[in-house]
Motif scaffolding. Structure first.
Motif, PDB file in Angstrom:
ATOM      1  N   MET A   1     -32.514  -5.651 144.266  1.00 58.82           N
ATOM      2  CA  MET A   1     -31.613  -6.572 143.469  1.00 58.82           C
ATOM      3  C   MET A   1     -29.998  -6.001 143.553  1.00 58.82           C
ATOM      4  SD  MET A   1     -31.991  -7.713 139.421  1.00 58.82           S
ATOM      5  CE  MET A   1     -30.430  -7.649 138.639  1.00 58.82           C
ATOM      6  N   ASN A   2     -29.406  -7.334 143.779  1.00 56.08           N
ATOM      7  CA  ASN A   2     -27.821  -6.786 143.952  1.00 56.08           C
ATOM      8  C   ASN A   2     -27.279  -6.655 142.479  1.00 56.08           C
ATOM      9  OD1 ASN A   2     -27.422  -7.073 146.574  1.00 56.08           O
ATOM     10  ND2 ASN A   2     -27.405  -9.161 146.655  1.00 56.08           N
ATOM     11  N   ALA A   3     -26.344  -5.822 142.230  1.00 57.89           N
ATOM     12  CA  ALA A   3     -25.565  -5.540 141.017  1.00 57.89           C
ATOM     13  C   ALA A   3     -24.699  -6.853 140.774  1.00 57.89           C
ATOM     14  CB  ALA A   3     -24.735  -4.288 140.959  1.00 57.89           C
ATOM     15  N   ARG A   4     -24.564  -7.351 139.419  1.00 55.67           N
ATOM     16  CA  ARG A   4     -23.385  -8.529 139.405  1.00 55.67           C
ATOM     17  C   ARG A   4     -22.096  -7.714 139.435  1.00 55.67           C
ATOM     18  NH1 ARG A   4     -25.224 -11.657 134.053  1.00 55.67           N
ATOM     19  NH2 ARG A   4     -24.890  -9.449 133.093  1.00 55.67           N
ATOM     20  N   LEU A   5     -20.976  -8.850 140.041  1.00 59.52           N
ATOM     21  CA  LEU A   5     -19.922  -8.572 140.075  1.00 59.52           C
ATOM     22  C   LEU A   5     -19.148  -9.512 139.159  1.00 59.52           C
ATOM     23  CD1 LEU A   5     -19.786  -8.405 144.148  1.00 59.52           C
ATOM     24  CD2 LEU A   5     -19.374  -6.413 142.584  1.00 59.52           C
ATOM     25  N   ALA A   6     -17.791  -9.227 138.604  1.00 59.02           N
ATOM     26  CA  ALA A   6     -17.231  -9.994 137.996  1.00 59.02           C
ATOM     27  C   ALA A   6     -15.563  -9.619 138.217  1.00 59.02           C
ATOM     28  CB  ALA A   6     -17.316  -9.552 136.343  1.00 59.02           C
ATOM     29  N   LEU A   7     -14.896 -10.844 137.853  1.00 58.82           N
ATOM     30  CA  LEU A   7     -13.438 -10.724 138.138  1.00 58.82           C
ATOM     31  C   LEU A   7     -12.545 -10.845 136.769  1.00 58.82           C
ATOM     32  CD1 LEU A   7     -13.242 -13.004 141.266  1.00 58.82           C
ATOM     33  CD2 LEU A   7     -12.640 -10.843 141.257  1.00 58.82           C
ATOM     34  N   ASN A   8     -11.621 -10.174 136.721  1.00 58.13           N
ATOM     35  CA  ASN A   8     -10.848 -10.124 135.496  1.00 58.13           C
ATOM     36  C   ASN A   8     -10.178 -11.620 135.270  1.00 58.13           C
ATOM     37  OD1 ASN A   8      -8.245 -10.077 133.960  1.00 58.13           O
ATOM     38  ND2 ASN A   8      -9.349  -8.110 133.347  1.00 58.13           N
ATOM     39  N   ILE A   9     -10.337 -12.292 134.256  1.00 55.25           N
ATOM     40  CA  ILE A   9      -9.989 -13.658 133.792  1.00 55.25           C
ATOM     41  C   ILE A   9      -8.436 -13.851 133.994  1.00 55.25           C
ATOM     42  CG2 ILE A   9      -9.847 -15.454 132.196  1.00 55.25           C
ATOM     43  CD1 ILE A   9     -12.778 -14.695 131.334  1.00 55.25           C
ATOM     44  N   ALA A  10      -7.576 -12.847 133.319  1.00 51.57           N
ATOM     45  CA  ALA A  10      -6.363 -12.748 133.297  1.00 51.57           C
ATOM     46  C   ALA A  10      -5.677 -12.560 134.717  1.00 51.57           C
ATOM     47  CB  ALA A  10      -5.650 -11.490 132.457  1.00 51.57           C
ATOM     48  N   ASP A  11      -6.311 -12.066 135.551  1.00 52.67           N
ATOM     49  CA  ASP A  11      -5.791 -11.777 137.056  1.00 52.67           C
ATOM     50  C   ASP A  11      -6.008 -13.132 137.781  1.00 52.67           C
ATOM     51  OD1 ASP A  11      -5.128  -9.310 136.031  1.00 52.67           O
ATOM     52  OD2 ASP A  11      -6.892  -8.385 137.473  1.00 52.67           O
ATOM     53  N   LEU A  12      -6.869 -14.117 137.221  1.00 49.34           N
ATOM     54  CA  LEU A  12      -7.106 -15.102 137.843  1.00 49.34           C
ATOM     55  C   LEU A  12      -6.030 -16.248 137.469  1.00 49.34           C
ATOM     56  CD1 LEU A  12     -11.030 -15.199 137.707  1.00 49.34           C
ATOM     57  CD2 LEU A  12      -9.499 -14.500 139.884  1.00 49.34           C
ATOM     58  N   THR A  13      -5.312 -16.040 136.429  1.00 51.38           N
ATOM     59  CA  THR A  13      -4.445 -16.999 135.948  1.00 51.38           C
ATOM     60  C   THR A  13      -2.877 -16.586 136.349  1.00 51.38           C
ATOM     61  OG1 THR A  13      -4.303 -15.855 133.694  1.00 51.38           O
ATOM     62  CG2 THR A  13      -5.758 -17.593 133.876  1.00 51.38           C
ATOM     63  N   ARG A  14      -2.682 -16.247 137.433  1.00 57.87           N
ATOM     64  CA  ARG A  14      -1.496 -15.584 137.898  1.00 57.87           C
ATOM     65  C   ARG A  14      -0.689 -17.135 138.570  1.00 57.87           C
ATOM     66  NH1 ARG A  14      -2.848 -10.345 141.337  1.00 57.87           N
ATOM     67  NH2 ARG A  14      -3.485  -9.131 139.663  1.00 57.87           N
ATOM     68  N   PHE A  15       0.612 -16.829 139.142  1.00 55.96           N
ATOM     69  CA  PHE A  15       1.479 -17.846 139.729  1.00 55.96           C
ATOM     70  C   PHE A  15       0.472 -18.954 140.842  1.00 55.96           C
ATOM     71  CE2 PHE A  15       4.457 -14.892 138.675  1.00 55.96           C
ATOM     72  CZ  PHE A  15       4.923 -15.593 137.603  1.00 55.96           C
ATOM     73  N   ASP A  16      -0.394 -18.374 141.508  1.00 55.50           N
ATOM     74  CA  ASP A  16      -1.133 -19.022 142.431  1.00 55.50           C
ATOM     75  C   ASP A  16      -2.646 -19.063 142.107  1.00 55.50           C
ATOM     76  OD1 ASP A  16      -2.024 -16.380 142.584  1.00 55.50           O
ATOM     77  OD2 ASP A  16      -1.860 -16.161 144.734  1.00 55.50           O
ATOM     78  N   SER A  17      -2.594 -19.650 140.702  1.00 55.41           N
ATOM     79  CA  SER A  17      -3.830 -19.653 140.062  1.00 55.41           C
ATOM     80  C   SER A  17      -4.942 -20.791 140.731  1.00 55.41           C
ATOM     81  CB  SER A  17      -3.864 -20.017 138.635  1.00 55.41           C
ATOM     82  OG  SER A  17      -3.429 -21.162 138.334  1.00 55.41           O
ATOM     83  N   ILE A  18      -4.089 -21.847 141.177  1.00 53.92           N
ATOM     84  CA  ILE A  18      -5.042 -22.868 141.886  1.00 53.92           C
ATOM     85  C   ILE A  18      -5.691 -22.493 143.204  1.00 53.92           C
ATOM     86  CG2 ILE A  18      -4.791 -25.246 143.063  1.00 53.92           C
ATOM     87  CD1 ILE A  18      -2.658 -25.989 141.249  1.00 53.92           C
ATOM     88  N   ILE A  19      -5.017 -21.780 143.969  1.00 54.08           N
ATOM     89  CA  ILE A  19      -5.730 -21.042 145.116  1.00 54.08           C
ATOM     90  C   ILE A  19      -6.566 -20.140 144.658  1.00 54.08           C
ATOM     91  CG2 ILE A  19      -5.045 -19.556 147.252  1.00 54.08           C
ATOM     92  CD1 ILE A  19      -2.316 -20.555 147.147  1.00 54.08           C
ATOM     93  N   ARG A  20      -6.732 -19.256 143.696  1.00 46.65           N
ATOM     94  CA  ARG A  20      -7.699 -18.497 143.117  1.00 46.65           C
ATOM     95  C   ARG A  20      -8.821 -19.396 142.861  1.00 46.65           C
ATOM     96  NH1 ARG A  20      -6.145 -13.374 142.834  1.00 46.65           N
ATOM     97  NH2 ARG A  20      -4.018 -12.780 143.427  1.00 46.65           N
TER      98      ARG A  20
END
Length: 91
Positions: A1-20
């Protein structure tokens, strides 16, 4: 089984958030309690990726590559350990 991965929410809301958001939209899901707290700080919330390990790490590397080109700090990413704790994914 693969370990779950997660991304920091604050880092996803930068200037280029639409692309992210477009990049991560295919690997998000509301099925599994998708937001987790990974540390004691106010910006230590992360959103879980709903994909296999190889695809998740590719998303992380792509976002970090874009961060490097824009001379910003790298997107924080986390991997879930065997006992449910979260640790940072290193580059």
């Amino acid at each position: 089984m693969n370990a779950r991965l997660a991304l920091n929410i604050a880092d996803l809301t930068r200037f280029d958030s639409i692309i992210r958001q477009c990049m991560i939209a295919p690997v998000l899901s509301n099925d599994n309690g998708s937001v987790v707290v990974v540390g004691p700080n106010m910006d230590d919330s992360a959103i879980i990726l709903n994909c296999d390990d190889k695809r998740g790490r590719a998303v992380i590397e792509f976002l970090r590559m874009a961060d490097g080109k824009a001379k910003r700090y790298l997107t924080r990413a986390y991997v879930e350990g065997p006992r449910g704790g979260w640790r940072k994914v290193q580059s």
